[in-house]
Motif scaffolding. Structure first.
Motif, short mmCIF file in Angstrom:
data_model
loop_
_atom_site.label_atom_id
_atom_site.label_comp_id
_atom_site.label_asym_id
_atom_site.label_seq_id
_atom_site.Cartn_x
_atom_site.Cartn_y
_atom_site.Cartn_z
N ARG A 1 21.35 7.50 17.21
CA ARG A 1 20.06 8.12 16.89
C ARG A 1 19.03 7.83 17.97
O ARG A 1 18.23 8.68 18.34
CB ARG A 1 19.56 7.65 15.53
N LYS B 1 27.93 15.14 10.09
CA LYS B 1 27.09 15.23 8.88
C LYS B 1 26.04 16.32 8.98
O LYS B 1 25.32 16.57 8.01
CB LYS B 1 26.40 13.88 8.64
N GLU C 1 23.37 16.20 10.80
CA GLU C 1 22.06 15.59 10.86
C GLU C 1 21.45 15.74 12.24
O GLU C 1 22.15 15.73 13.25
CB GLU C 1 22.13 14.11 10.48
N GLY C 2 20.13 15.85 12.27
CA GLY C 2 19.45 15.98 13.55
C GLY C 2 17.98 15.68 13.43
O GLY C 2 17.49 15.23 12.39
N ASP D 1 24.04 13.51 14.29
CA ASP D 1 25.39 13.31 13.76
C ASP D 1 25.96 14.69 13.46
O ASP D 1 25.63 15.30 12.44
CB ASP D 1 25.35 12.44 12.51
N THR E 1 16.18 21.71 17.96
CA THR E 1 16.89 20.74 17.13
C THR E 1 17.76 19.89 18.02
O THR E 1 18.51 20.41 18.84
CB THR E 1 17.79 21.45 16.10
N PRO F 1 14.97 14.47 5.55
CA PRO F 1 16.39 14.14 5.75
C PRO F 1 16.94 14.82 7.00
O PRO F 1 16.57 15.95 7.33
CB PRO F 1 17.05 14.69 4.48
N GLY F 2 17.86 14.12 7.68
CA GLY F 2 18.44 14.66 8.90
C GLY F 2 19.04 16.04 8.77
O GLY F 2 18.92 16.87 9.69
N PRO F 3 19.73 16.36 7.66
CA PRO F 3 20.33 17.70 7.53
C PRO F 3 19.32 18.83 7.49
O PRO F 3 19.70 20.00 7.62
CB PRO F 3 21.10 17.61 6.20
N GLU F 4 18.03 18.52 7.32
CA GLU F 4 17.00 19.57 7.24
C GLU F 4 16.46 19.97 8.61
O GLU F 4 15.65 20.89 8.70
CB GLU F 4 15.84 19.10 6.36
N ALA F 5 16.88 19.28 9.68
CA ALA F 5 16.29 19.53 11.00
C ALA F 5 16.45 20.99 11.43
O ALA F 5 15.48 21.64 11.84
CB ALA F 5 16.91 18.60 12.04
#
Length: 318
Positions: A5, A161, A163-164, A158, A154, A102-106
Motif C-alpha cells: 500500500r 481483492k 482494492e485501490g 491489491d 485509480t 473501503p479500497g474496493p470503492e476506489a
C-alpha cells in the motif's frame, strides 16, 4: 499500512504530481494546432475554479470520501509551450487523494467523478473506453468554456481483492496574471551557472538529448534556461526543441526516450494529444524533477525539464 500500500500510494502521488507543470496537452497542444487562447485571471480565481471542479466531482459521492490535498504548491510556471508566449505565464494544478472509503470503492469513485463531470457538460479529451484492468485506470476530461483540464485516476493496491486508492486532479490553462505583460525580473531570472538545480536540469536535458538521438533546433523565443522564485525556493526550467521530424521518426524517438526514462528509474506517463501521438511526462521520485517530451505542431519534439528547489521539500514531504 502494509508495504504494498505504501509503494502504491507513493506511485499514485508521483503519477499525479508529475503533471503540475504545463504539459503538451495542457499548453500549446490544447487547441489542436490553433493559436492558444489568451487567458487572463489571477491565482485566486484559478484556484477557486479548480476547487469548484473538484467539488462538483465529489458532491454526492457514495460512500463520501475525505479529500486529502496532495503535491506541492498549486501555482507553477508554464513550460513546453508551442506558442512562445511570455515567460511569466503561470498555471494552477490542484490534486486531492480520496481517502476514508473501503479500497474496493476506489474505481467506483473515479466512475462517479466522471459521471458528475459529464452532467456539468464537461467532455472527454480522449476517445475510447478506459482500460479499467490496467494499473492506473484514468479518466481524462476538460471543461469547455474556460479550458480547465482534469483527470480522475485509480491506483491498484491489491488486484486480487480489487482494492485501490483514487485521486482527482484539475489543471488550469496557462494564464497571464492581470498587469503582467512581460517577464518579471523579480520572478524569472537567468540561473546561476554553478547552481545545483541548474546543473541538474542541464544534466537531465543532456541525457534526454542522447536518448532521443535526433538533432536539436536553434533556440526559439521562450526556450532556454529560466528560474522561478516561489515560497518553496527557486525552481529551474530548461526547454528546447529538436529539428522537425516525420511521424515515424517522432514515434521512434519517443520510444527511445521512454526506454531511457524507465531504465533510469523515472515513472513515465503517456498523455493524449490532439496530434494523435501521446506525449511523455516523466517524474523522478527522489528529486521531484519533471521531464516532458511532446510532439509539437511544427513537427519538432518539445523537451522541458523542471527541477525543484534543492533545499525544498523532499518527495517524502509532499
Amino acid at each position: 499500512m502494509n508495504l504494498r500500500r505504501i509503494i502504491t500510494t507513493a506511485a499514485l502521488l508521483v503519477m499525479t504530481t508529475v503533471l503540475t507543470a504545463c504539459g503538451a496537452q495542457e499548453g500549446g497542444q490544447k487547441t489542436g494546432g490553433k493559436a492558444s487562447k489568451k487567458v487572463t485571471m489571477n491565482e485566486k480565481q484559478a484556484i477557486d475554479r479548480a476547487e469548484e471542479i473538484i467539488q462538483q466531482a465529489v458532491e454526492g459521492m457514495s460512500p463520501a470520501p475525505t479529500l486529502e490535498r496532495m503535491g506541492p504548491a498549486p501555482v507553477g510556471a508554464c513550460i513546453a509551450r508551442d506558442d512562445h508566449g511570455p515567460d511569466d505565464r503561470v498555471q494552477v494544478t490542484v490534486i486531492y487523494k480520496l481517502t476514508g472509503v473501503p479500497g474496493p470503492e476506489a474505481q467506483n469513485l473515479v466512475r462517479q467523478a466522471r459521471d458528475a463531470w459529464l452532467k456539468q457538460g464537461y467532455t472527454y479529451n480522449t476517445s475510447g473506453e478506459v482500460d479499467w484492468s490496467g494499473p492506473f485506470p484514468t479518466v481524462y476530461m476538460r471543461t469547455g468554456s474556460d479550458d480547465f483540464w482534469m483527470d480522475a485516476v485509480t491506483g491498484v493496491v491489491d488486484r486480487a481483492k480489487g482494492e485501490g486508492i483514487a485521486s482527482l486532479k484539475v489543471t488550469s490553462p496557462c494564464f497571464l496574471p492581470p498587469g503582467k505583460a512581460s517577464a518579471d525580473p523579480a520572478a524569472f531570472e537567468a540561473p546561476q551557472a554553478d547552481d545545483p538545480a541548474t546543473r541538474r536540469a542541464l544534466g537531465h536535458s543532456s541525457r534526454i538529448y542522447d536518448a532521443l538521438r535526433v538533432g536539436s533546433a536553434p533556440t526559439q523565443p521562450g526556450e532556454g534556461l529560466s528560474t522561478v522564485r516561489s515560497e518553496a525556493g527557486t525552481s529551474v526550467h530548461h526547454t528546447w526543441s529538436t529539428e522537425p521530424l516525420s511521424q515515424d521518426e517522432t514515434v521512434r524517438a519517443l520510444a527511445r526516450a521512454q526506454t531511457y526514462f524507465q531504465s533510469a528509474g523515472w515513472r513515465v506517463r503517456h498523455l493524449p494529444t490532439h496530434e494523435g501521438i501521446p506525449a511523455l511526462v516523466a517524474g523522478h521520485s527522489e528529486e521531484r524533477t519533471v521531464a516532458q517530451v511532446a510532439a509539437s505542431t511544427t513537427g519538432a519534439l518539445r523537451v522541458a525539464v523542471t527541477t525543484p528547489p534543492v533545499n525544498g521539500p523532499s518527495s517524502a514531504d509532499v
